[in-house]
Design a protein around this motif. Structure first.
Motif, PDB file in Angstrom:
ATOM      1  N   ARG A   1       3.426  -2.979  -6.828  1.00  0.00           N
ATOM      2  CA  ARG A   1       2.888  -1.956  -5.937  1.00  0.00           C
ATOM      3  C   ARG A   1       3.906  -1.702  -4.828  1.00  0.00           C
ATOM      4  NH1 ARG A   1      -2.166  -0.538  -6.818  1.00  0.00           N
ATOM      5  NH2 ARG A   1      -3.565  -1.906  -7.946  1.00  0.00           N
TER       6      ARG A   1
ATOM      7  N   ASP B   1      -4.033 -10.690   2.201  1.00  0.00           N
ATOM      8  CA  ASP B   1      -5.236  -9.895   2.421  1.00  0.00           C
ATOM      9  C   ASP B   1      -6.087 -10.753   3.349  1.00  0.00           C
ATOM     10  OD1 ASP B   1      -7.291  -8.059   2.297  1.00  0.00           O
ATOM     11  OD2 ASP B   1      -8.046  -8.778   0.359  1.00  0.00           O
TER      12      ASP B   1
ATOM     13  N   GLY C   1      -8.039  -7.468  -6.191  1.00  0.00           N
ATOM     14  CA  GLY C   1      -8.741  -6.199  -5.991  1.00  0.00           C
ATOM     15  C   GLY C   1      -8.077  -5.266  -4.994  1.00  0.00           C
ATOM     16  N   ILE C   2      -6.795  -5.427  -4.769  1.00  0.00           N
ATOM     17  CA  ILE C   2      -6.062  -4.570  -3.832  1.00  0.00           C
ATOM     18  C   ILE C   2      -5.788  -3.229  -4.508  1.00  0.00           C
ATOM     19  CG2 ILE C   2      -3.952  -4.328  -2.461  1.00  0.00           C
ATOM     20  CD1 ILE C   2      -5.705  -6.641  -1.525  1.00  0.00           C
ATOM     21  N   SER C   3      -6.009  -2.135  -3.773  1.00  0.00           N
ATOM     22  CA  SER C   3      -5.776  -0.808  -4.339  1.00  0.00           C
ATOM     23  C   SER C   3      -4.932   0.026  -3.388  1.00  0.00           C
ATOM     24  CB  SER C   3      -7.105  -0.116  -4.638  1.00  0.00           C
ATOM     25  OG  SER C   3      -7.864  -0.007  -3.456  1.00  0.00           O
ATOM     26  N   ASP C   4      -4.398   1.132  -3.911  1.00  0.00           N
ATOM     27  CA  ASP C   4      -3.611   2.045  -3.089  1.00  0.00           C
ATOM     28  C   ASP C   4      -4.457   2.533  -1.920  1.00  0.00           C
ATOM     29  OD1 ASP C   4      -1.570   1.727  -4.898  1.00  0.00           O
ATOM     30  OD2 ASP C   4      -1.895   3.636  -5.911  1.00  0.00           O
TER      31      ASP C   4
ATOM     32  N   GLN D   1      -5.082   0.725   0.688  1.00  0.00           N
ATOM     33  CA  GLN D   1      -5.581  -0.448   1.408  1.00  0.00           C
ATOM     34  C   GLN D   1      -4.481  -0.994   2.311  1.00  0.00           C
ATOM     35  OE1 GLN D   1      -7.645  -3.109  -1.161  1.00  0.00           O
ATOM     36  NE2 GLN D   1      -7.740  -4.759   0.334  1.00  0.00           N
TER      37      GLN D   1
ATOM     38  N   ALA E   1       1.425   3.960  -3.921  1.00  0.00           N
ATOM     39  CA  ALA E   1       1.971   4.084  -5.272  1.00  0.00           C
ATOM     40  C   ALA E   1       3.361   4.705  -5.185  1.00  0.00           C
ATOM     41  CB  ALA E   1       1.063   4.957  -6.135  1.00  0.00           C
TER      42      ALA E   1
ATOM     43  N   THR F   1      -3.751  -9.069  -9.562  1.00  0.00           N
ATOM     44  CA  THR F   1      -4.758  -8.072  -9.931  1.00  0.00           C
ATOM     45  C   THR F   1      -6.168  -8.530  -9.581  1.00  0.00           C
ATOM     46  OG1 THR F   1      -4.705  -8.922 -12.202  1.00  0.00           O
ATOM     47  CG2 THR F   1      -3.393  -6.961 -11.743  1.00  0.00           C
TER      48      THR F   1
END
Length: 196
Positions: free
Chosen positions: A116, A134, A165-168, A170, A187, A162
């Motif tokens: 990422r 996090d 649970g980290i997403s774009d 955040q 991204a 993965t």
């Protein structure tokens, strides 16, 4: 990813469209014993056009801005092409190749970590091998980091677990030698390629 044979300043060269910066560029591959001639001619032509020479540090900054993986950083014997988001480069239709079974198993199970982008919030520069957090929980590690002269901000590529649970979009924190540095998960590419 094409190439052709040509002559540059009287020297035969193979011209490749395989540059690694995200920009429209070429690589010239002369015979080793004539590489100096080609370099000197190219440096002269670049100078006459008002340009300047740039080295591998510039290439590394540009490839990081594009989110391109570099072997030894984002790809290695411990970092699979699936983790580096390069599954498109795997010859899945081939019946046999080294590592095929392991890659198929990882593809089916899903990679345990993914590459990422991180963009610094505020001031600071990221480098490789820094812990991504996090809250207080370690969730990944930076693989490449630099100051983006285009964006005027620190950026990095990082392998993030993965299952975290980290997403774009955040926000995470990177531990920079004991100093927390806030970053947004984005991204890549950080900077879009120019077509001309």
């Amino acid at each position: 990813m094409g190439f052709d044979d040509a002559v540059f300043s009287g020297v035969p060269v193979r011209v490749c469209r395989t540059g690694y910066t995200g920009e429209h560029g070429y690589e010239l591959l002369p015979p080793w014993d004539r590489a100096g001639e080609v370099f000197d001619s190219l440096a002269s032509a670049v100078g006459e056009a008002g340009g300047e020479l740039a080295g591998l540090g510039a290439r590394d900054t540009l490839r990081t801005e594009m989110g391109y993986p570099l072997h030894g950083h984002e790809l290695s014997a411990q970092i699979s092409p699936l983790q580096a988001r390069c599954g498109w480069a795997i010859g899945w239709r081939k019946e046999a190749f080294w590592g095929r079974d392991a890659l198929l198993a990882e593809k089916q199970a899903g990679p345990r970590r993914l590459l990422r982008g991180l963009r610094v919030v505020g001031r600071g520069v990221l480098r490789p091998e820094l812990t991504v957090l996090d809250g207080d929980k370690p969730v990944g590690v930076t693989t490449s980091g630099t100051f983006s002269p285009t964006l005027k901000v620190g950026i990095a590529l990082a392998l993030i677990d993965t299952d975290a649970g980290i997403s774009d979009g955040q926000r995470v924190t990177v531990d920079v030698r004991g100093r927390p540095l806030e970053c947004d998960v984005v991204a890549p590419p950080f900077v879009g390629a120019k077509t001309r």
